[in-house]
Design a protein around this motif. Structure first.
Motif, PDB file in Angstrom:
ATOM      1  N   TYR A  75       0.814  -1.212   0.000  1.00  0.00           N
ATOM      2  CA  TYR A  75       0.000   0.000   0.000  1.00  0.00           C
ATOM      3  C   TYR A  75       0.852   1.268   0.000  1.00  0.00           C
ATOM      4  CZ  TYR A  75      -4.503  -2.222   0.411  1.00  0.00           C
ATOM      5  OH  TYR A  75      -5.631  -2.941   0.165  1.00  0.00           O
ATOM      6  N   SER A  76       2.047   1.188   0.527  1.00  0.00           N
ATOM      7  CA  SER A  76       2.903   2.374   0.537  1.00  0.00           C
ATOM      8  C   SER A  76       3.527   2.650  -0.825  1.00  0.00           C
ATOM      9  CB  SER A  76       3.991   2.240   1.610  1.00  0.00           C
ATOM     10  OG  SER A  76       4.878   1.204   1.260  1.00  0.00           O
ATOM     11  N   PHE A  77       3.515   1.672  -1.731  1.00  0.00           N
ATOM     12  CA  PHE A  77       4.058   1.842  -3.081  1.00  0.00           C
ATOM     13  C   PHE A  77       2.982   1.625  -4.128  1.00  0.00           C
ATOM     14  CE2 PHE A  77       7.873   0.883  -0.662  1.00  0.00           C
ATOM     15  CZ  PHE A  77       8.708   1.884  -1.122  1.00  0.00           C
ATOM     16  N   ARG A  78       1.846   2.252  -3.955  1.00  0.00           N
ATOM     17  CA  ARG A  78       0.737   2.082  -4.887  1.00  0.00           C
ATOM     18  C   ARG A  78       1.066   2.692  -6.239  1.00  0.00           C
ATOM     19  NH1 ARG A  78      -4.781   3.477  -2.113  1.00  0.00           N
ATOM     20  NH2 ARG A  78      -5.498   2.378  -3.929  1.00  0.00           N
ATOM     21  N   ILE A  79       0.574   2.069  -7.262  1.00  0.00           N
ATOM     22  CA  ILE A  79       0.726   2.599  -8.616  1.00  0.00           C
ATOM     23  C   ILE A  79      -0.188   3.799  -8.748  1.00  0.00           C
ATOM     24  CG2 ILE A  79       0.327   2.076 -11.051  1.00  0.00           C
ATOM     25  CD1 ILE A  79       0.967  -0.866 -10.328  1.00  0.00           C
ATOM     26  N   PRO A  80       0.310   4.904  -9.316  1.00  0.00           N
ATOM     27  CA  PRO A  80      -0.526   6.087  -9.441  1.00  0.00           C
ATOM     28  C   PRO A  80      -1.762   5.811 -10.289  1.00  0.00           C
ATOM     29  CG  PRO A  80       1.711   6.495 -10.245  1.00  0.00           C
ATOM     30  CD  PRO A  80       1.631   5.075  -9.847  1.00  0.00           C
ATOM     31  N   SER A  81      -2.817   6.488  -9.960  1.00  0.00           N
ATOM     32  CA  SER A  81      -4.077   6.332 -10.677  1.00  0.00           C
ATOM     33  C   SER A  81      -3.964   6.869 -12.094  1.00  0.00           C
ATOM     34  CB  SER A  81      -5.165   7.106  -9.924  1.00  0.00           C
ATOM     35  OG  SER A  81      -6.318   7.181 -10.697  1.00  0.00           O
ATOM     36  N   LYS A  82      -4.670   6.240 -13.019  1.00  0.00           N
ATOM     37  CA  LYS A  82      -4.723   6.719 -14.395  1.00  0.00           C
ATOM     38  C   LYS A  82      -5.630   7.946 -14.506  1.00  0.00           C
ATOM     39  CE  LYS A  82      -2.603   3.314 -16.716  1.00  0.00           C
ATOM     40  NZ  LYS A  82      -1.498   3.483 -17.561  1.00  0.00           N
ATOM     41  N   LYS A  83      -6.402   8.208 -13.483  1.00  0.00           N
ATOM     42  CA  LYS A  83      -7.284   9.358 -13.478  1.00  0.00           C
ATOM     43  C   LYS A  83      -6.439  10.616 -13.310  1.00  0.00           C
ATOM     44  CE  LYS A  83     -11.567  10.798 -11.360  1.00  0.00           C
ATOM     45  NZ  LYS A  83     -12.540  10.482 -10.336  1.00  0.00           N
ATOM     46  N   GLY A  84      -6.641  11.579 -14.169  1.00  0.00           N
ATOM     47  CA  GLY A  84      -5.831  12.786 -14.135  1.00  0.00           C
ATOM     48  C   GLY A  84      -6.395  13.838 -13.214  1.00  0.00           C
ATOM     49  N   ASN A  85      -5.569  14.820 -12.964  1.00  0.00           N
ATOM     50  CA  ASN A  85      -6.017  15.922 -12.126  1.00  0.00           C
ATOM     51  C   ASN A  85      -5.747  17.278 -12.783  1.00  0.00           C
ATOM     52  OD1 ASN A  85      -3.274  15.917 -11.911  1.00  0.00           O
ATOM     53  ND2 ASN A  85      -3.201  15.880  -9.689  1.00  0.00           N
ATOM     54  N   HIS A  86      -5.462  17.276 -14.083  1.00  0.00           N
ATOM     55  CA  HIS A  86      -5.212  18.536 -14.784  1.00  0.00           C
ATOM     56  C   HIS A  86      -6.458  18.969 -15.544  1.00  0.00           C
ATOM     57  CE1 HIS A  86      -1.070  18.307 -13.685  1.00  0.00           C
ATOM     58  NE2 HIS A  86      -0.857  17.215 -14.398  1.00  0.00           N
ATOM     59  N   SER A  87      -6.518  20.265 -15.842  1.00  0.00           N
ATOM     60  CA  SER A  87      -7.623  20.779 -16.641  1.00  0.00           C
ATOM     61  C   SER A  87      -7.069  21.569 -17.817  1.00  0.00           C
ATOM     62  CB  SER A  87      -8.550  21.657 -15.798  1.00  0.00           C
ATOM     63  OG  SER A  87      -7.873  22.814 -15.360  1.00  0.00           O
ATOM     64  N   LEU A  88      -7.868  21.625 -18.880  1.00  0.00           N
ATOM     65  CA  LEU A  88      -7.538  22.382 -20.076  1.00  0.00           C
ATOM     66  C   LEU A  88      -8.720  23.268 -20.402  1.00  0.00           C
ATOM     67  CD1 LEU A  88      -5.854  22.993 -22.658  1.00  0.00           C
ATOM     68  CD2 LEU A  88      -7.081  21.079 -23.733  1.00  0.00           C
ATOM     69  N   SER A  89      -8.494  24.584 -20.403  1.00  0.00           N
ATOM     70  CA  SER A  89      -9.518  25.538 -20.815  1.00  0.00           C
ATOM     71  C   SER A  89      -9.201  25.993 -22.229  1.00  0.00           C
ATOM     72  CB  SER A  89      -9.563  26.748 -19.880  1.00  0.00           C
ATOM     73  OG  SER A  89      -9.999  26.344 -18.600  1.00  0.00           O
ATOM     74  N   VAL A  90     -10.229  26.034 -23.074  1.00  0.00           N
ATOM     75  CA  VAL A  90     -10.073  26.431 -24.471  1.00  0.00           C
ATOM     76  C   VAL A  90     -10.962  27.646 -24.700  1.00  0.00           C
ATOM     77  CG1 VAL A  90     -10.233  25.697 -26.868  1.00  0.00           C
ATOM     78  CG2 VAL A  90      -9.721  24.012 -25.089  1.00  0.00           C
ATOM     79  N   ASN A  91     -10.351  28.738 -25.179  1.00  0.00           N
ATOM     80  CA  ASN A  91     -11.074  29.971 -25.459  1.00  0.00           C
ATOM     81  C   ASN A  91     -11.106  30.223 -26.952  1.00  0.00           C
ATOM     82  OD1 ASN A  91     -11.227  30.532 -22.658  1.00  0.00           O
ATOM     83  ND2 ASN A  91      -9.237  31.520 -22.718  1.00  0.00           N
ATOM     84  N   VAL A  92     -12.200  30.800 -27.423  1.00  0.00           N
ATOM     85  CA  VAL A  92     -12.307  31.240 -28.812  1.00  0.00           C
ATOM     86  C   VAL A  92     -13.012  32.597 -28.807  1.00  0.00           C
ATOM     87  CG1 VAL A  92     -14.455  29.954 -29.225  1.00  0.00           C
ATOM     88  CG2 VAL A  92     -13.043  30.649 -31.149  1.00  0.00           C
TER      89      VAL A  92
END
Length: 156
Positions: free
Chosen positions: A23-40
């Motif tokens: 449990y102390s060496f868990r593989i990181p989740s594939k779920k991301g925590n970044h966001s991308l905002s797109v403006n036009v």
């Protein structure tokens, strides 16, 4: 008897140690925590909405039928501008396409040769027979929360 009890206690101790260690060496989740905002900006009118389409694979662009996308977002138009944000993205390579869906039918309205509704791609200021959109040309690396500007291109 004492020896088997001692062996069992050692086995349980090792088991619990291994479980705790894993449990102390868990593989990181594939779920991301970044966001991308797109403006036009500079939309030719406030009719309809803007469709923001996010891609994350090499073979995704061009996508004339809008069926190779990773995520899709719809943005309202306010004073000639629109914005959409994609959440929970893992670091990686992405490309964005947008189109001004003036008639709200969810499709890019096509003329004889060129689209009737505006469209755009990340990293593109113009589109021509020698400058066609592809994932390689439109892609960018996302490593943190990011905001990009995409230019809307109208052919008519």
């Amino acid at each position: 008897m004492k020896r088997s009890l001692l062996m069992r206690n050692i086995a349980f101790g090792l088991l619990f140690t291994l479980i705790g260690f894993s449990y102390s060496f868990r593989i990181p989740s594939k779920k991301g925590n970044h966001s991308l905002s797109v403006n036009v900006e500079s939309l030719r009118n406030s009719e309809g909405h803007v469709m923001f389409v996010l891609y994350n694979t090499q073979d995704a662009l061009p996508d004339k039928e809008l069926n190779k996308y990773f995520k899709k977002n719809r943005g309202a138009i306010t004073e000639g501008s629109s914005t959409a944000t994609f959440h929970q993205l893992v670091p990686g390579e992405y490309a964005v396409s947008i189109f001004h869906d003036e008639n709200n039918d969810g499709e890019i309205e096509k003329g004889l040769f060129l689209p009737k509704e505006g469209l755009g791609f990340s990293n593109f200021q113009s589109i021509s027979p020698t400058n066609k959109p592809s994932f390689d040309k439109a892609s960018f690396k996302l490593t943190e929360d990011t905001t990009i500007q995409v230019k809307m291109i109208y052919f008519k």
